[in-house]
Write an enzyme that holds these catalytic residues in place. Structure first.
Site, PDB file in Angstrom:
ATOM      1  N   TYR A   1       0.834  -1.202   0.000  1.00  0.00           N
ATOM      2  CA  TYR A   1       0.000   0.000   0.000  1.00  0.00           C
ATOM      3  C   TYR A   1       0.871   1.256   0.000  1.00  0.00           C
ATOM      4  O   TYR A   1       0.728   2.132  -0.855  1.00  0.00           O
ATOM      5  CB  TYR A   1      -0.930  -0.007   1.215  1.00  0.00           C
ATOM      6  CG  TYR A   1      -1.568   1.331   1.490  1.00  0.00           C
ATOM      7  CD1 TYR A   1      -2.436   1.909   0.568  1.00  0.00           C
ATOM      8  CD2 TYR A   1      -1.284   2.041   2.658  1.00  0.00           C
ATOM      9  CE1 TYR A   1      -3.019   3.144   0.806  1.00  0.00           C
ATOM     10  CE2 TYR A   1      -1.860   3.267   2.910  1.00  0.00           C
ATOM     11  CZ  TYR A   1      -2.725   3.818   1.984  1.00  0.00           C
ATOM     12  OH  TYR A   1      -3.282   5.048   2.219  1.00  0.00           O
TER      13      TYR A   1
ATOM     14  N   LEU B   1      -8.877   2.214  14.545  1.00  0.00           N
ATOM     15  CA  LEU B   1      -9.090   2.052  15.978  1.00  0.00           C
ATOM     16  C   LEU B   1     -10.353   2.735  16.482  1.00  0.00           C
ATOM     17  O   LEU B   1     -11.145   2.125  17.218  1.00  0.00           O
ATOM     18  CB  LEU B   1      -7.863   2.584  16.741  1.00  0.00           C
ATOM     19  CG  LEU B   1      -7.942   2.547  18.261  1.00  0.00           C
ATOM     20  CD1 LEU B   1      -8.140   1.116  18.758  1.00  0.00           C
ATOM     21  CD2 LEU B   1      -6.680   3.164  18.878  1.00  0.00           C
TER      22      LEU B   1
END
Length: 319
Positions: A138, A185
């Protein structure tokens, strides 16, 4: 200004689209909806449901004066398992978009890059002159597009800006995170609070940080949107600028969990997992360059406020 937003049906792209519309710009969103959502495209923007590889006819028709490019695959783990998809979409698709821009006479672009281009840094906060050593496909694919923009600026007179950042959070214009595969998160913690999952896994609590958990940079999506709008007119033809975006200090995983508990009133049970390979103790980006050049400064630096914005939109979506 006529602006094309590639990936404008996604989280960040939709917020930037809303900001552009609020500023009086004429906006076309180009998105294949593989990960984006049609109902996230703000009212007033046109939607062209095509991929980056098929963008040429859209640009030929719209004739944009500038492009904001958010369209990409962005799951780090998947990029290691299926690198071909990331090279095809992130690099091949970006190449097709740049060629479509050239053919349409458009030379101004702001690219949503990533601080993953730096890999594991030698120094924190990370400056733009830090070595770029991505540790996953990525990050490598995004760095390849950054290099592409430099060469297009030199050879074809493009005016380009790459914005590199870590974690985007919060919500704006009633738009927040909504991923089929959630890895971030804050939304994971909020999913526990809303009953969508039983607990949150924290990977490692023995890092050399004040509370033993990793420290990460978080930028509110509205501050990120402001940076894109400031960057749009900034470069001259033939210039490719790179700016890092961050809140300046970072927050630990434990701090994020505590903020989510405060905002939601939910205990948010935590399971402690093993450290993940390649997870540095601290990743924070320095924003000194964009502050000096463009006067950008994050307005949303309070973690509880960032989490509350995300929670309010998530709850409104759940009804």
């Amino acid at each position: 200004m006529r602006v094309l937003v590639a990936g404008g049906a996604g989280y960040i792209g939709s917020v930037v689209t809303a900001a552009l519309l609020a500023g009086g710009h004429e906006v076309t969103v180009l998105d294949d909806l593989s990960t984006g959502h049609a109902d996230a495209v703000p009212e007033g923007a046109a939607l062209a449901e095509v991929s980056l590889h098929d963008s040429a006819p859209v640009l030929a028709e719209v004739r944009p004066e500038a492009v904001l490019h958010f369209a990409a695959k962005s799951l780090v783990g998947v990029s290691q398992q299926q690198p071909e998809d990331y090279w095809h979409t992130n690099v091949g698709g970006s190449f097709a978009l740049l060629e479509a821009m050239r053919a349409a006479g458009c030379r101004r672009i702001v690219f949503s890059s990533t601080a993953a281009t730096y890999g594991e840094p030698d120094q924190v906060p990370i400056r733009e002159d830090a070595p770029t050593r991505p540790t996953n496909t990525y990050g490598a694919s995004k760095l390849a597009v950054d290099h592409m923009l430099t060469s297009y600026a030199v050879a074809h007179g493009f005016a380009a800006v790459s914005l590199r950042y870590f974690n985007v959070a919060g919500a704006a214009y009633g738009l927040g995170e909504r991923h089929a595969t959630e890895t971030h998160l804050i939304p994971l913690a909020l999913q526990v609070a809303s009953g969508q999952r039983d607990s949150l896994t924290v990977y490692g609590q023995d890092y050399p940080t004040p509370d033993g958990t990793c420290i990460r940079d978080y930028v509110h999506v509205e501050d990120l949107s402001d940076a894109h709008l400031l960057a749009l007119p900034a470069p001259a033809a033939g210039e490719h600028r790179v700016y890092n975006l961050g809140n300046g200090t970072g927050f630990s995983v434990q701090q994020v969990v505590e903020a989510a508990r405060e905002v939601t009133g939910h205990p948010i049970p935590v399971t402690i997992g093993e450290r993940r390979a390649g997870d540095p103790a601290q990743l924070v980006a320095s924003s000194d360059r964009i502050r000096a050049d463009l006067g950008w400064a994050p307005k949303h630096t309070d973690l509880v406020g960032i989490v509350r914005d995300a929670w309010d939109v998530a709850e409104a979506r759940r009804g």
